[in-house]
Enzyme design. Structure first.
Site, PDB file in Angstrom:
ATOM      1  N   ASP A  64      42.374  20.590  91.503  1.00  0.00           N
ATOM      2  CA  ASP A  64      42.011  19.252  91.079  1.00  0.00           C
ATOM      3  C   ASP A  64      43.183  18.292  91.320  1.00  0.00           C
ATOM      4  O   ASP A  64      44.263  18.455  90.749  1.00  0.00           O
ATOM      5  CB  ASP A  64      41.657  19.322  89.592  1.00  0.00           C
ATOM      6  CG  ASP A  64      41.149  17.992  89.078  1.00  0.00           C
ATOM      7  OD1 ASP A  64      40.411  17.332  89.814  1.00  0.00           O
ATOM      8  OD2 ASP A  64      41.504  17.611  87.953  1.00  0.00           O
ATOM      9  N   THR A  97      39.558  12.379  93.361  1.00  0.00           N
ATOM     10  CA  THR A  97      40.974  12.044  93.211  1.00  0.00           C
ATOM     11  C   THR A  97      41.778  12.457  94.443  1.00  0.00           C
ATOM     12  O   THR A  97      42.633  11.706  94.908  1.00  0.00           O
ATOM     13  CB  THR A  97      41.576  12.723  91.969  1.00  0.00           C
ATOM     14  OG1 THR A  97      41.273  14.110  92.014  1.00  0.00           O
ATOM     15  CG2 THR A  97      41.000  12.142  90.709  1.00  0.00           C
ATOM     16  N   THR A  98      41.487  13.642  94.969  1.00  0.00           N
ATOM     17  CA  THR A  98      42.230  14.094  96.152  1.00  0.00           C
ATOM     18  C   THR A  98      41.959  13.152  97.323  1.00  0.00           C
ATOM     19  O   THR A  98      42.889  12.721  98.015  1.00  0.00           O
ATOM     20  CB  THR A  98      41.805  15.531  96.521  1.00  0.00           C
ATOM     21  OG1 THR A  98      41.740  16.300  95.325  1.00  0.00           O
ATOM     22  CG2 THR A  98      42.775  16.170  97.469  1.00  0.00           C
TER      23      THR A  98
END
Ligand code: ADP
Ligand code: MG
Length: 543
Positions: A64, A97-98
């Site tokens: 994550d 998010t990545t």
């Protein structure tokens, strides 16, 4: 004061670090790019995990983006801005998010090439800003509507968000739980859907299989029934929430009670019994069959309650009392004389269950259907934590799709579509901004490229294919991470919320633009207060 002749005039305290102009810019870009590089290998279902070890040796294994960046001890100020990109993305949409960090890094890499060709930073930022707006417009134009009724699509969103995580094998089951949770807490206000993810409680407990993860429509509290003779299960629960002790108060001052005869002793005991009996009678009279007490319950009171078949819990947490009050519409009563039937809450079922070797109380079928708990199970604590993070991401993705009402198909197809569109769009522009828009378009290809690389595919071949597909108008063409080549992301059920994509582009571009505008980095010395110029020996007073 000293002699100024020939001395440079210092305007900053000694020890201040300063880099300016091109140096500052390059250092910032390098640091920010490094952050993007660090998470690139985790992108997509075939992405790798990272093991993070903190200074006291605790480990986290995750894929994550935001978790990785939060746990890394990042020092450089512009690298920290990249972490902010991930955090914003996480707050706004809870997934992607990545992607956002990788795009930001790649935008800066492309910007660096332009800087090498003497394009001024203000031209680049202006071009990026134009491209960003156009990219978001384009994504909206290729998006499709979705609503709470499209259960199947919503489950696909959850599954897409969990793919590649360690929970992948079981994602259909988790997806059902996630979609059901989101539907339960969704509120329709004047035709607009609002979802407060805070309403979805997650209770983690290791020691069982991940398949045992389940949605409980109600509240789970970590307490068991106080007396063995009490029922372990009550249906049609009428719940009293009490914030007073069911005990005879110990005298607070050092009063002495002199007992001079056996009769008096008996009278004293009788008196205590009578008081406890009258307390429990008040509970019985209210019609409650479940009692949750925030304070203690005396043994004798427990006995009376057990005889009446009242399921009782003592020393419940304040936060649990409040959650129960909200869930069951019970009023927390602080004076037993006030307790009446109208203060009771209701729940279809109150039951003690053994979870991971401990007994917990499940209060299910509450009056407020928005009170729900996901009981997250898994074999070990580390695994439960990672399952919990995956569920959190999926909740974020599904609820942002529902509240925004729009989806796109994934696997790198939206980013490639934006890239192809922006290249065409840039041709309409004149001047050097065209170069910046073109650079932005190229940067978007980092997503399909990384997905391909992480899946072990040839990135050049695959990019050539996906580009050709998009130029031929196949908007849903994405990376076939399993079979290679390109796939139709819609047919494969790879679905993502539009907002995940627009927000990723927005926050990535905002951060890149901000970093490009900086031409001076002035950092205060870290070694404590420095004697300033003209300060008396001994330096300034300590704060
Ligand atoms: P992020 O933190 O950005 O969400 P992830 O590691 O979750 O990063 O990867 C998300 C990317 O993986 C998205 O671009 C998504 O479309 C893609 N993806 C998800 N499932 C698949 C799949 N089955 N095939 C190809 N790409 C996929
Ligand atoms: Mg994701």
């Amino acid at each position: 004061m000293g002699n100024y002749g020939g001395q440079p005039v210092l305007i900053l305290p000694e020890g201040t670090l300063r880099s300016s102009g091109k140096d500052a810019q390059r250092q910032n870009i390098t640091a920010a790019k490094a952050v993007g590089e660090a998470v690139k290998t985790t992108l997509g279902p075939k992405g790798m995990d990272k093991m993070l070890v903190n200074s006291i040796g605790d480990i986290i294994i995750t894929n994550d983006g935001v978790t990785i960046l939060e746990e890394m001890d990042i020092e450089h100020p512009s690298a920290k801005m990249m972490v902010e990109v991930a955090k914003t993305q996480n707050q706004e949409v809870g997934d992607g998010t990545t992607t956002s960090v990788i795009i930001a890094g790649e935008l800066l890499k492309k910007a660096e090439e332009l800087l090498d060709n003497e394009v001024h930073p203000t031209i680049i930022t202006k071009g990026f800003s134009i491209a960003k707006t156009e990219a978001i417009k384009h994504l909206e134009s290729i998006s499709e509507p979705v609503s709470l009724k499209d259960i199947e699509t919503l489950e696909k969103i959850a599954i897409t968000s969990m793919s590649g995580k360690s929970v992948e094998m079981i994602s259909p089951l988790l997806a059902k739980i996630v979609v059901e949770s989101v539907s339960k807490v969704a509120e329709n206000k004047n035709g607009k859907i609002f979802i407060d993810n805070e309403n979805i409680k997650r209770e983690k407990k290791s020691g069982a299989s991940i398949e045992d993860t389940k949605l409980i429509s109600g509240i789970v509290i970590d307490k068991e029934v106080v007396h063995p003779a009490m029922p372990k299960k009550v249906s049609n629960g009428k719940i009293a929430l009490i914030d007073v002790a069911l005990e005879v108060k110990e005298t607070e001052t050092d009063a002495e009670i002199r007992i001079t005869s056996p009769n008096q002793m008996q009278a004293f005991i009788d008196q205590e019994q009578k008081m406890l009996k009258s307390m429990t009678d008040k509970i019985v009279k209210s019609g409650a069959n479940v009692l949750i007490c925030q304070k203690g319950i005396d043994d004798l009171a427990q006995h009376y309650l057990a005889k009446e078949g009242i399921y009782s819990i003592r020393r419940a947490k304040k936060s649990d009392m409040e959650a129960l009050s909200k869930a069951t519409s019970a009023r927390i009563v602080t004076n037993l004389d006030d307790l009446s039937q109208k203060d009771l809450g209701s729940a279809d079922n109150v039951e003690e269950n053994k979870i991971g070797g401990e007994s917990m109380t499940f209060i299910e079928g509450c009056k407020d259907p928005k009170s729900i708990t996901i009981l997250v199970r898994g074999s070990t604590d580390h695994y439960v934590d990672e399952i919990d993070r995956s569920i959190e991401d999926a909740i974020g993705a599904v609820s942002s799709a529902v509240s925004d009402g729009k989806i796109v198909y994934g696997a790198g197809s939206p980013e490639c579509s934006v890239s192809v569109h922006l290249k065409k769009f840039s041709q309409k522009l004149t001047g050097r901004e065209q170069l910046a828009v073109k650079a932005f378009a190229d940067a978007m290809e980092i997503i399909p490229r990384s997905l391909a690389e992480n899946a072990g595919l040839d990135p050049i071949d695959t990019l050539v294919k996906i580009r050709a597909d998009h130029e031929a108008g196949k908007v849903n063409s994405g990376i076939g991470i399993i079979d290679g080549g390109t796939i139709n992301a819609q047919e494969k059920g790879i679905v993502e919320p539009l907002k995940v994509k627009t927000q990723a582009i927005k926050s990535a571009s905002d951060a890149a633009e901000m970093i490009l505008r900086i031409d001076d980095v002035i950092s205060a010395s870290k070694s404590g207060p420095q004697p300033g110029m003209g300060m008396p020996p001994g330096g300034p007073p300590m704060e």
